[in-house]
Enzyme design. Structure first.
Site, PDB file in Angstrom:
ATOM      1  N   GLU C 115       0.748  -1.281  -0.036  1.00 15.63           N
ATOM      2  CA  GLU C 115      -0.036   0.079  -0.035  1.00 15.63           C
ATOM      3  C   GLU C 115       0.864   1.467   0.156  1.00 15.63           C
ATOM      4  O   GLU C 115       1.320   1.737   0.865  1.00 15.63           O
ATOM      5  CB  GLU C 115      -0.968   0.069   1.347  1.00 15.63           C
ATOM      6  CG  GLU C 115      -1.926   1.371   1.164  1.00 15.63           C
ATOM      7  CD  GLU C 115      -2.817   1.452   2.344  1.00 15.63           C
ATOM      8  OE1 GLU C 115      -2.451   0.594   3.482  1.00 15.63           O
ATOM      9  OE2 GLU C 115      -3.495   2.327   2.403  1.00 15.63           O
ATOM     10  N   LYS C 244      -8.498 -15.082  15.371  1.00 20.91           N
ATOM     11  CA  LYS C 244      -8.696 -14.432  14.090  1.00 20.91           C
ATOM     12  C   LYS C 244     -10.146 -14.158  13.787  1.00 20.91           C
ATOM     13  O   LYS C 244     -10.628 -14.375  12.716  1.00 20.91           O
ATOM     14  CB  LYS C 244      -8.171 -15.476  13.335  1.00 20.91           C
ATOM     15  CG  LYS C 244      -6.574 -15.856  13.378  1.00 20.91           C
ATOM     16  CD  LYS C 244      -5.918 -17.002  12.603  1.00 20.91           C
ATOM     17  CE  LYS C 244      -4.584 -16.990  12.959  1.00 20.91           C
ATOM     18  NZ  LYS C 244      -3.960 -18.136  12.525  1.00 20.91           N
ATOM     19  N   ASP C 319       2.000 -14.090  12.868  1.00 20.46           N
ATOM     20  CA  ASP C 319       0.779 -14.878  12.019  1.00 20.46           C
ATOM     21  C   ASP C 319      -0.037 -13.841  11.585  1.00 20.46           C
ATOM     22  O   ASP C 319      -0.677 -12.962  11.981  1.00 20.46           O
ATOM     23  CB  ASP C 319       0.060 -15.596  13.007  1.00 20.46           C
ATOM     24  CG  ASP C 319      -1.009 -16.428  12.421  1.00 20.46           C
ATOM     25  OD1 ASP C 319      -1.455 -16.098  11.371  1.00 20.46           O
ATOM     26  OD2 ASP C 319      -1.207 -17.665  12.799  1.00 20.46           O
ATOM     27  N   HIS C 414      -8.322  26.064   2.028  1.00 23.70           N
ATOM     28  CA  HIS C 414      -7.928  26.975   2.041  1.00 23.70           C
ATOM     29  C   HIS C 414      -7.806  27.341   0.371  1.00 23.70           C
ATOM     30  O   HIS C 414      -8.109  28.262  -0.083  1.00 23.70           O
ATOM     31  CB  HIS C 414      -6.472  27.112   2.406  1.00 23.70           C
ATOM     32  CG  HIS C 414      -6.554  27.264   3.742  1.00 23.70           C
ATOM     33  ND1 HIS C 414      -5.593  27.073   4.681  1.00 23.70           N
ATOM     34  CD2 HIS C 414      -7.520  27.416   4.605  1.00 23.70           C
ATOM     35  CE1 HIS C 414      -5.829  27.218   5.870  1.00 23.70           C
ATOM     36  NE2 HIS C 414      -7.033  27.647   5.865  1.00 23.70           N
TER      37      HIS C 414
END
Lengths: 419, 419, 419, 419
Positions: C115, C244, C319, C414
């Site tokens: 990413e 999980k 993990d 702005h």
């Protein structure tokens, strides 16, 4: 007592303060406030005066509201600015056979509600449970909680405070228990979030709901924390209690009574009483109460536990807003060769047989109908018993509604589609 | 009406059935069941007979319970197995100034409760709000929901059914709306989970709470689904509605009325009325209602919204178990130069001004006190108004409790620690 | 090692099995299964053979995947049916100054991600934290959990089992700890739901993540439960662990490490580094991370904690699916006179510095970059240190993203609106 | 490319900037910052220089990390401060037969993980599914969301803004879609909380994951909102999106792809492949995945969906932090005469076959192994296909783990207790 004309003492001539009309006029003139009326008259008269004020302000006739049974003075610890009574119809379900540790026998369930069909539904479930020999019920955890939030300098100080609390639970218990004759501090669990420390105090509060007891005791303990550590109290409730909010911490760890009830209903009873099969009930329960609730992001995995909890709570003087936590219920159903196994787990049922609204006229009667009004012997056994009976009632409501959903479908399918 | 001696007609000689004693004896003999009494006597007499039965079975005197104001027949759609009335003290808070779209003016809040200090607390908040010019309130969403669950062959069929539903919302609306004069189907949202399809129907139900309306309309629509698709109805409620369970779907998407209220209270008013500062209130609100609730895994981010919702619901004949969803409230507070900005967002407030318990004697009076009993003009405006007033009351309760927590701390800190 | 041509031993002549082409052909012929290849060749050769099979089946060239750095044999405890390596770019953020109990100093954060802008964002936050003297970090709870579910006859038996467990925690600890040299049973918490009993075992697992250790130890303890009580094991994990899945029990009570970090950033630093003000950051944090998350029904009250957790987890051999619980993070921000106070609370960060993927070639290097690879002295201190550094990194990510949202708005306002 | 010695051009004499040693020295001298290296050298050289800096600062040898396969420049949109590659072992499960709308056939599942036994477990499930004729899979909803938060004056203004948005979705769509060639605005849902308005924009993003597309498009739409209404943007993400947090809104309403998969496995296959019975699997699933998750306050009702999602996400270049939402999965299992019916519902699976990390060397190969790299025809069909295959893989993982739990118990019960 509920006759307004008696509310003022006609012989009390000069005591003009005791004349509700005059009092009402003083309020209208801005000379008195509604809540100041109690300083100028007995509870009954003050209520009458308030009704007059409200009637004139709104143009509403409050005669039914004014026609209440309880003694106005008896409600002084329950209400302010009393204007009268709200009357809900009460129906009775049962008796239902309960095999609990504290409640063992047959019990009527008084239910105050305005929702048609609710009492009938619970009643049907009660009959099936009793037919099957009764519901087995156990209270597996008790604890009224209160969780103040403190400010600390930073997480380092927060960690130190948390550690101090864990090392000094005895000191906190001592301070807390000085404020109460029945309450006992069971545990304190610290949670550090940034520069805030939350301490979740859990108390055994005997036969009382225990909210006030827990609050007062926690205030005393919080003072010890403030004296002994750098933590500064921000709010006596930091919402990790959690009171009257739908929160996972209560659903997981419990608040008040954690109580579980189950029953195995013979196959024939299922068919006779509910007009459906164990298999159809299991399917409806799985798809609705388990999977449907899962998909809804719900903390309640049940059909209508809140209905039963609310109805009995109002009838017996429990705190009506605790219905919120009362809906933290998981209902299971499993078809077996011998019939239908079903259970309810109420994680956070907050009940008391002393205090709160339990001493009011109708509430004390209706609590007596169940049979465990007042303090138990041993202490706490009455509250346990009430929790057990309500759990059996919740189980009855679940059985009845889920089977109705299952059978109604079958019925309509049969009628309309010829299947 | 509440005098048992009138319950049987002395002149009705042979109609021995109408004698509650005789009826009670028949129940005791196993000749009749409690719920069958309505077939053998008028509602009042049947209730008297049941009280006798219960009194004898339990040894409890039910005279207060028997001394109720409403007409037994008037409650027939609200209760079964009636034995009398539960009476809760009602106090009045306010008036509070409300600047809503449907409710604009000053309103008393009747609160039925047994929790001492609640009315006083709300009252204090109402005064502050009114001082500040009133609460601005808006209903931003309406919709009573019902979500049946259907069985399908597999996910492929499930996807087809979901698509069919989206393509045929008109047909479903037509079927649903044939069952009701006021209800309007707003949307149907399908959810496929394995071989189950849940359809969440949302209705505009005018001034009614609309639960029954939604159920009946959905039954009709579900039949269309069954006829037109291979889906088979398992349960008319599949818990994606979600009724009376604490569920995220309601907190996020709303159920009933979604209503938001806010107010800006001048700094001096905060100090005078609450004895604390906007900054202290903001801090308490952030640490308790936002962060504390976050840590608790809560769906309610407030202090006591359920208390106000429950108290007004019981007083005005709303469904008491809907307090569960009523606690899905987010409270915000922000200190500003000019004072304190505070708001409540009630995601799922389920109210009606017609139907339910709104026609009972005391409830209709107390609903009239607020001022929006019956059907509104335009349709729905009365329910909107009631939602707006309750939201303002909830805001009052939040302001009062959070500021009390903040100031009590300051007070106790001052007194006890000399800071 | 990553050169396929070396994967077979040319000198091993007759060992035709070791020829990946021949092995691949046998798989294609149905003579061998992919997972059986390890029985017929070394790990490297088997991987090569599998790649050939997959390449032929799919027509895809897997040369990049086949060009991996680690020794195939070294991954045998981490993977089955190995075909090669997935390579993620790794960037480095920091160093960030951490003032923890186990980690005290300046630390680089290696982040494996695809990413764009993530490393830059975290880096910016690290610089601000270091400028401000570092993040204070504390681990306030440790415990890897495993919760088997047992079947019992009914709730009565369930209550007995729960009580037995509470009375016999020593026996369970003994059995559990026989299976492990480092693990220590900290607590067992029973939950009864109908005819199911869940026992949540919590272990101190030293420097290991501890999932396997907890599973093996719990299996041994579960056998004791089965022997000594009527409970029958249904599943060694009953989802009250919770592994999980995004679950409140972990967000509230923690799993793995519960770790909190904070910092106060001077006002000038906020303005210089982030181009905005403490007030704007507080507002964005309150409206987004607190109120927005509340409205979303979220268990995560943060901006991007999962990004940092995921990036460091992958880089250091943790993990990767534990990112789920890693997102249970509450971020707070408060504008003060001196600047911005901000904190993160990671309730359930599951880390280890031994075992799992920590021994793989790149992972062990990158764990070394942080500086706490292997077992700590004292035991557990390395895992604590890793948790502390990740928490500081998460704080950096929060500061950076929330301030970017706040300032970007200002900027765009702005530019575009002239305000 | 992965050979450091090639990273600098020996013949480029005077270009001292391109010498990583010299660049590293400049960083050490404080003359350059790590992130400025990209301005002074190509990506490869800059990475080498950074490795040298980090190696010297930490004393760690990063040769494995430096030995990566992808071209450094190719990762420029994926990472900053590149130092090398993290290499995870990749195993292959399957092929698994998928009967989806976009994916129809047999597919290998590449899984990058360090958790031993995971690939084997999924593989076992794939075999059973394929034996049974394949998993039926459907995508029932698509939509990448972004939800900015705006400040308004009060709830009245908030309600007006919400209404304006609902009336002007076309204008917002127009502005949003000008920023993208593939994205299409599907809906905007407003939520008013006090003086905050959240607008949840949902986009069809074709074959891309779409996070960036949604962010950019929403920025444009937010400008329109700011121009046309008094609302002022506070943050472009207000956490009602919700990105990378475990939130009910995603579990209920979906984010990315909502996809459901199911299969019916013949009784013999269950016994042969899993060594247990449909009934035992149903029981384990109900007690663990449904009731256990319910009691845990979970948004995930599954055994290990996150494992499969994480493994395939890393292998194929998806955003690894989206594993958080990937765990919002409900698993059902039902024993039938013919065998075991099982399903998974993944509410919020965020996948793309273009953009993100899908173009990296190993990721593009592994995406090709599944077979849907790049843009689909029609647009979106490749992302759909990937979602379908992952859902089938998740189903495989669920079947395998739940049956292992069920059978292991049976096995251990048999061995150890002779039952």
């Amino acid at each position: 007592m509920t006759d307004d004309s008696d509310a003022t003492d006609p012989g009390a001539g000069g005591h003009s303060e005791a004349d509700p009309e005059i009092l009402a006029a003083r309020v209208a003139d801005g000379d008195l406030r509604l809540y100041e009326l109690d300083d100028h008259a007995d509870a009954e008269t003050a209520a009458t005066a308030r009704r007059i004020v409200v009637e004139r302000d709104t143009g509403v006739d409050l005669s039914a509201t004014g026609d209440y049974t309880f003694a106005a003075e008896s409600a002084e610890s329950n209400i302010e600015n009393l204007i009268g009574g709200a009357q809900l119809p009460v129906g009775v379900a049962g008796p239902v056979t309960v095999r609990g540790e504290a409640a063992d026998g047959d019990f009527y369930l008084p239910i105050a509600t305005t929702e048609g069909a609710l009492v009938a539904s619970v009643n049907r479930g009660c009959a099936a449970i009793s037919d099957a020999g009764g519901a087995t019920v156990r209270v597996t955890k008790r604890g009224m909680t209160r969780a103040p939030v403190f400010r600390v300098a930073d997480v380092s100080e927060g960690a130190e405070v948390a550690e101090w609390v864990q090392d000094n639970e005895d000191r906190l218990a001592e301070a807390a228990e000085e404020t109460t004759s029945h309450g006992r501090l069971q545990s304190v669990t610290p949670y550090v979030v940034g520069d805030a420390v939350y301490l979740r105090f859990s108390y055994d509060t005997g036969d009382a709901n225990g909210m006030n007891m827990a609050t007062i005791a926690t205030r005393a303990a919080a003072e010890v924390v403030e004296e002994a550590t750098p933590a500064s109290l921000v709010a006596l409730s930091g919402n990790l209690c959690v009171d009257k909010k739908p929160a996972a911490i209560n659903a997981v760890e419990g608040r008040g009574h954690t109580v579980t009830a189950d029953v195995t209903i013979p196959r024939e009873t299922v068919e006779d009483r509910f007009g459906t099969t164990p298999e159809a009930i299991e399917e409806a329960n799985t798809r609705k109460n388990l999977i449907g609730s899962a998909k809804a992001g719900s903390l309640g995995f049940n059909a209508q536990a809140a209905n039963v909890v609310a109805g009995v709570f109002i009838a017996t003087g429990q705190d009506e807003a605790h219905v919120v936590e009362g809906s933290n219920c998981i209902t299971t159903a499993e078809a077996r060769d011998e019939g239908l196994y079903a259970s309810v787990n109420l994680a956070s049922l907050q009940v008391g047989t002393v205090g709160g609204g339990t001493d009011l006229a109708t509430q004390s009667e209706l609590l007596d109908v169940i049979g465990f009004a007042g303090g138990g012997d041993p202490v706490g056994s009455n509250a346990d018993a009430l929790a057990e009976v309500i759990a059996a009632g919740a189980l009855a409501g679940e059985l009845s509604l889920v089977s109705a959903l299952a059978s109604r479908h079958l019925a309509s399918a049969h009628e309309e589609h010829g299947r």
